[in-house]
Every structure is written in C-alpha cells, then in structure tokens.
Design a protein around this motif. Sequence first.
Motif, PDB file in Angstrom:
ATOM      1  N   GLU A  59     -45.849  -6.392   9.101  1.00  8.52           N
ATOM      2  CA  GLU A  59     -45.905  -6.951  10.450  1.00  8.52           C
ATOM      3  C   GLU A  59     -44.685  -7.832  10.688  1.00  8.52           C
ATOM      4  OE1 GLU A  59     -49.505  -8.810  11.622  1.00  8.52           O
ATOM      5  OE2 GLU A  59     -50.767  -7.064  11.203  1.00  8.52           O
ATOM      6  N   LEU A  60     -44.012  -7.593  11.789  1.00 14.46           N
ATOM      7  CA  LEU A  60     -42.867  -8.389  12.207  1.00 14.46           C
ATOM      8  C   LEU A  60     -43.106  -8.850  13.632  1.00 14.46           C
ATOM      9  CD1 LEU A  60     -39.893  -6.200  10.876  1.00 14.46           C
ATOM     10  CD2 LEU A  60     -40.768  -8.316   9.876  1.00 14.46           C
ATOM     11  N   ALA A  61     -42.972 -10.139  13.857  1.00 16.72           N
ATOM     12  CA  ALA A  61     -43.189 -10.710  15.190  1.00 16.72           C
ATOM     13  C   ALA A  61     -44.566 -10.356  15.738  1.00 16.72           C
ATOM     14  CB  ALA A  61     -42.093 -10.244  16.157  1.00 16.72           C
ATOM     15  N   GLY A  62     -45.567 -10.282  14.830  1.00 14.28           N
ATOM     16  CA  GLY A  62     -46.934 -10.026  15.249  1.00 14.28           C
ATOM     17  C   GLY A  62     -47.252  -8.576  15.545  1.00 14.28           C
ATOM     18  N   MET A  63     -46.306  -7.670  15.265  1.00 17.54           N
ATOM     19  CA  MET A  63     -46.524  -6.252  15.532  1.00 17.54           C
ATOM     20  C   MET A  63     -46.259  -5.449  14.266  1.00 17.54           C
ATOM     21  SD  MET A  63     -44.723  -5.861  19.276  1.00 17.54           S
ATOM     22  CE  MET A  63     -43.225  -6.666  18.691  1.00 17.54           C
ATOM     23  N   ALA A  64     -46.945  -4.310  14.154  1.00 19.28           N
ATOM     24  CA  ALA A  64     -46.779  -3.457  12.990  1.00 19.28           C
ATOM     25  C   ALA A  64     -45.456  -2.715  13.062  1.00 19.28           C
ATOM     26  CB  ALA A  64     -47.926  -2.450  12.897  1.00 19.28           C
ATOM     27  N   THR A  65     -44.827  -2.562  11.905  1.00 18.47           N
ATOM     28  CA  THR A  65     -43.673  -1.685  11.779  1.00 18.47           C
ATOM     29  C   THR A  65     -43.820  -0.934  10.471  1.00 18.47           C
ATOM     30  OG1 THR A  65     -41.250  -1.514  11.819  1.00 18.47           O
ATOM     31  CG2 THR A  65     -42.179  -3.389  10.645  1.00 18.47           C
ATOM     32  N   GLY A  66     -43.408   0.316  10.444  1.00 18.23           N
ATOM     33  CA  GLY A  66     -43.655   1.122   9.265  1.00 18.23           C
ATOM     34  C   GLY A  66     -45.102   1.576   9.209  1.00 18.23           C
ATOM     35  N   CYS A  67     -45.433   2.380   8.212  1.00 19.11           N
ATOM     36  CA  CYS A  67     -46.757   3.005   8.139  1.00 19.11           C
ATOM     37  C   CYS A  67     -47.745   2.162   7.342  1.00 19.11           C
ATOM     38  CB  CYS A  67     -46.623   4.385   7.503  1.00 19.11           C
ATOM     39  SG  CYS A  67     -48.197   5.256   7.371  1.00 19.11           S
ATOM     40  N   PRO A  68     -48.807   1.661   7.964  1.00 18.13           N
ATOM     41  CA  PRO A  68     -49.797   0.852   7.244  1.00 18.13           C
ATOM     42  C   PRO A  68     -50.563   1.592   6.156  1.00 18.13           C
ATOM     43  CG  PRO A  68     -49.900   0.378   9.590  1.00 18.13           C
ATOM     44  CD  PRO A  68     -49.014   1.577   9.430  1.00 18.13           C
ATOM     45  N   VAL A  69     -50.609   2.949   6.208  1.00 18.11           N
ATOM     46  CA  VAL A  69     -51.285   3.678   5.126  1.00 18.11           C
ATOM     47  C   VAL A  69     -50.284   4.136   4.064  1.00 18.11           C
ATOM     48  CG1 VAL A  69     -53.224   4.438   6.538  1.00 18.11           C
ATOM     49  CG2 VAL A  69     -51.230   5.906   6.338  1.00 18.11           C
ATOM     50  N   TYR A  70     -49.032   3.692   4.218  1.00 19.86           N
ATOM     51  CA  TYR A  70     -47.971   3.946   3.225  1.00 19.86           C
ATOM     52  C   TYR A  70     -47.747   5.442   2.992  1.00 19.86           C
ATOM     53  CZ  TYR A  70     -49.013  -0.969   2.478  1.00 19.86           C
ATOM     54  OH  TYR A  70     -49.250  -2.318   2.674  1.00 19.86           O
ATOM     55  N   ASN A  71     -47.765   6.204   4.074  1.00 19.28           N
ATOM     56  CA  ASN A  71     -47.456   7.633   3.968  1.00 19.28           C
ATOM     57  C   ASN A  71     -46.080   7.833   3.349  1.00 19.28           C
ATOM     58  OD1 ASN A  71     -49.728   8.919   5.006  1.00 19.28           O
ATOM     59  ND2 ASN A  71     -49.025   8.783   7.121  1.00 19.28           N
ATOM     60  N   LEU A  72     -45.972   8.840   2.499  1.00 17.89           N
ATOM     61  CA  LEU A  72     -44.709   9.169   1.831  1.00 17.89           C
ATOM     62  C   LEU A  72     -43.881  10.052   2.760  1.00 17.89           C
ATOM     63  CD1 LEU A  72     -46.329   9.871  -1.647  1.00 17.89           C
ATOM     64  CD2 LEU A  72     -45.224   7.755  -0.881  1.00 17.89           C
ATOM     65  N   ILE A  73     -43.434   9.475   3.834  1.00 18.42           N
ATOM     66  CA  ILE A  73     -42.893  10.226   4.963  1.00 18.42           C
ATOM     67  C   ILE A  73     -41.643  11.037   4.614  1.00 18.42           C
ATOM     68  CG2 ILE A  73     -41.895   9.977   7.281  1.00 18.42           C
ATOM     69  CD1 ILE A  73     -43.873   7.548   7.598  1.00 18.42           C
ATOM     70  N   ALA A 108     -47.627   5.092  16.262  1.00 19.86           N
ATOM     71  CA  ALA A 108     -46.460   5.424  15.433  1.00 19.86           C
ATOM     72  C   ALA A 108     -45.520   4.253  15.176  1.00 19.86           C
ATOM     73  CB  ALA A 108     -45.704   6.601  16.040  1.00 19.86           C
ATOM     74  N   PRO A 109     -46.019   3.176  14.536  1.00 15.82           N
ATOM     75  CA  PRO A 109     -45.099   2.113  14.118  1.00 15.82           C
ATOM     76  C   PRO A 109     -44.085   2.597  13.090  1.00 15.82           C
ATOM     77  CG  PRO A 109     -47.278   1.784  13.146  1.00 15.82           C
ATOM     78  CD  PRO A 109     -47.411   2.865  14.172  1.00 15.82           C
ATOM     79  N   CYS A 110     -44.389   3.715  12.418  1.00 23.32           N
ATOM     80  CA  CYS A 110     -43.436   4.312  11.480  1.00 23.32           C
ATOM     81  C   CYS A 110     -42.140   4.682  12.190  1.00 23.32           C
ATOM     82  CB  CYS A 110     -44.046   5.542  10.810  1.00 23.32           C
ATOM     83  SG  CYS A 110     -44.702   6.768  11.972  1.00 23.32           S
ATOM     84  N   GLU A 111     -42.260   5.201  13.397  1.00 19.77           N
ATOM     85  CA  GLU A 111     -41.074   5.612  14.145  1.00 19.77           C
ATOM     86  C   GLU A 111     -40.275   4.402  14.624  1.00 19.77           C
ATOM     87  OE1 GLU A 111     -41.869   8.597  17.097  1.00 19.77           O
ATOM     88  OE2 GLU A 111     -43.186   9.740  15.767  1.00 19.77           O
ATOM     89  N   GLY A 112     -40.977   3.286  14.850  1.00 26.80           N
ATOM     90  CA  GLY A 112     -40.267   2.068  15.221  1.00 26.80           C
ATOM     91  C   GLY A 112     -39.343   1.588  14.118  1.00 26.80           C
ATOM     92  N   GLY A 113     -39.709   1.875  12.848  1.00 29.00           N
ATOM     93  CA  GLY A 113     -38.890   1.449  11.715  1.00 29.00           C
ATOM     94  C   GLY A 113     -37.985   2.532  11.174  1.00 29.00           C
TER      95      GLY A 113
END
Length: 490
Positions: A59-73, A108-113
């Motif tokens: 979490e950065l600035a109160g928002m999720a970034t990256g995948c919370p389930v730790y997908n091996l993208i 898709a916080p993963c796409e944000g990162g």
Amino acid sequence: MGKATGFMEYDRQSATYRDPSERLNDWREISVLPPEEKITQQAARCMDCGVPFCQNGSELAGMATGCPVYNLIPEWNELVYQGKWKEAYERLSKTNPFPEFTGRACPAPCEGGCVASLYESSVTIKNIEWAIIDKAFEEGWVTPPKPKKRTGKKAAIIGSGPAGLACASELNKQGHTVTVFERSDRLGGLLTYGIPKMKIEQHVVDRRVNLLKEAGIHFKTNVEVGKEYPVEKLKTEFDAVIVCTGATKARNIELDGRHFKGIHFAMDYLHSNTKSMLDSNFRDENYISAEGKDVIVIGGGDTATDCVSTALRHQCKSLVQFDIYPKRPEDRTQANPWPQFPVIHKLDYGQEEAKSKFGSDPRSYATSTIEFLGDDTGYISGVRSVEVKTIFNEKGEKKREPILGSDKVWPAQLVFLAVGFEGPEQHLLEQMNIRVTERSNVDVQEGSYQTSQDGVFAAGDARRGQSLIVWAIQEGKEAAEACHDYMMNN
C-alpha cells in the motif's frame, strides 16, 4: 518477461466493451477478451524489468499497488507468450485460487505498478489472467482440489464471499473438514449479490462453488449464525471458526429529508435486483425499479458506478452521479507518482453507458448533498446540493468548504447512497464476544488473524474494512494458514 522488445513493438490492447447500445439491453458480461493471438502479443509486452513491482502487493498513499495475492505475473506472461497455456495456468493457480473472479472484477493494482507504464502503458495483466483461467476451464485443466487425507479437525467459516471461499479452499486442501455458513439463499457473498452480473455472470461463480463442493467442502445456505444456528453450537461442533462476514454496514447520510421514501442504500438496490433476476428474470417484480424515474446516485466509487449501470438497464428517465471529488487529471501528477495506483480521470463502464444514452458523463464533480426534498405523499422529489472545494488545514487534515451561491436542486424520485461502509454488522460479533477496533472492524492479535476469542479468526473486509476483492482472497488464504496451525497444535 515476454519478448525483449515487445513493449516497444506492440500497443496495449485491453478487453473491449460491447457497444453500449447493445449491452444496455441485457445483463450479460460487458467486456470481451481479444483473440488468443492478441493476448499472446500482450503477454509479449512484459519487459525484463528486473524488479517486478506488479507482483508484490503493498500500500502506497493508502492505495494498493502491485498484486495482493502475489501472483507470479512475469512468469505466466512468459509462458503465455511461448504458447504454454497449461503451464501458465499451473503457475497462476499457485497463488490465486479464483483468477476468474479477479480477472473480471479486480481494479488491477498490478497494472498500476507495471514498469512498462513508465515507457508508454502497462501490460494488460488482468486480461491475460482472465484469458488463462478461461482457457483452463475450456480445456478441462481445472479440477476439484481434493485433499489426500483428512486430519479429523473441523472448521466453520461464516460467510461465503471471496475471503470465506478462499479460506475454505485452503483449509480443505490441508485436509480439514470445512463447513461454510451463508445467510443468503445463494453462495458467493459479494460475488453473487454485490457485483452486478454484467461484471461477473452467475455461472462463473456457480462453476467455482461447485468445484469446491466436489472437493468436499460443506455449504449451508439460508443459515445465519446467531439466529438459525446458535453461536454456542460452534464451540461444541468445530475446532476453529473463521469470521468472513464482510463489511456490510452501509454508511448513511444523515440530512434533513432522509426519511423520505425512495432513498435506498446502494447494496439494497443491487442485491434486490440480482436476486429478482436470478429468481425469476424480474417477473416477480421484487426489486427496486428505476424505470421512468429521475435517479441520483451519491458516491464516486465502483458501487456507485454499478448503480448507474443498473438504473440505465431499468430505463431510468434521467441520471446524475454526485462525486465529492473534483474531476481528476488526465495524467499522473507529481503528488501521484508511479508505482502508486494512478488517480486519473477515467470513463468507467457505467459512465460510458450513461454518456451513450444521455449524451454526457453523468457525474457532477465536487458536489455534496445538503438536503433531501419530498412531496406530500412522503416520497423523495428532489435533492439539494452544493459545490465544494477541498482545502487542507495547518495540520494537513482534509476539509471541504461549500462554495457560496452554488446551491442547486435536482429532480429525483429515486436516490441511491453509495458512500462506503462502516465495517461489519455488530450483532454476531457481540454474541461471540469478539473485540472490535475503534472503526468497528474485528480486532485481531498483532501479526495474526486470531481474534480476542481463542480459536476464532477473522479475515477479509470484516477484519480490514471495505477493500478490494484481491485483499479478501489473500486474507482468506493467510487466515486459513493461521487456523491450520492452531488446529494442529490444539
């Protein structure tokens, strides 16, 4: 990674929305994946970035970034690029038990990162995930996750939303006998009655639930723990309990005129609509209809957008959405740097549909409700609003000040409140004597999912408050691990 130069050779191509003039006439999924060839190209855009920010949820600035389930993208992007779809599915399923849900409904916080977004635009991670799991189902690779042996331990899970289902799946894999209690008539929680069918069709939910049943998980519907099923029985019949009831207490707006009929919480609207559709295709008329009415949706989040889209399908007369925030910028600002989730202006599916039907974005930005107006029969007839500006005081606290002379009255015969939630409902927690936090969420021991009661755990929105579906799934998995350790040592 995919192709070394893929992110430079191929443009981003997301799933496409069906034309609004078509999709507004039905309740089927609104988006369609590109063909397999295009998905492979999109996977090729995954670059050799060195540090894959996409797969590490934080979490950065109160928002999720990256995948919370730790997908091996990057790993399954590479496999898709190589055409090794089964291997990609096996890699994906190591971390995510329900990619068909996240691939459709996750923001898709993963796409944000994604590092590729620094060059041009992020990889279409969410769509690739969706494509992998749909192909896996088509090819018959998805099978019930049955345990090799049973431990003799029994766990009860209260709630069948994404956290409850993830927790049940993990505990069942460990060999424990799992019973899931659901107070509604259908399983899935938020997945069934919170997210409209235009985003996740019910057969997608039922398909996964049926697999969990085949794996040996027991489900009890129309059973509310604390009412139909006494709390005391949990202690005698189960070795551990996990509370996954969600954060379902809607935040109210206490203003003059709140008592008028026709003002509803968003989830009451969405729930009744979905239930009537699934029960009778609306023939029972047991839902809140927006047909022929001036509708106002108060709130700027995903739930508000779902109300917008649902009201449009009801053939509402007009529609306005109040958003307390000013219009977001078109691009990231210095205050919102990568890899934070991008807070930028977007036309989501509901707003796109409203623009198609009425000619403009339905949102009224920087708008706050100040009064509900009614008629002589006790029904809502209008909403008085005011424009606001956001300021920060000397302590850095956010304040909103009304702009003098900006009052406006909007006609309305139906108003939906979609301004968030205040945590889980409290009656069950009180019966179980579970301690809660100042924000009324379930309080757990530091670094654990254990509540104030021995052998009772909590996960998902009930523990962390209103959040993303991916956080609920990850919390369900982690709570299951804590519960497993407890049962095996007691």
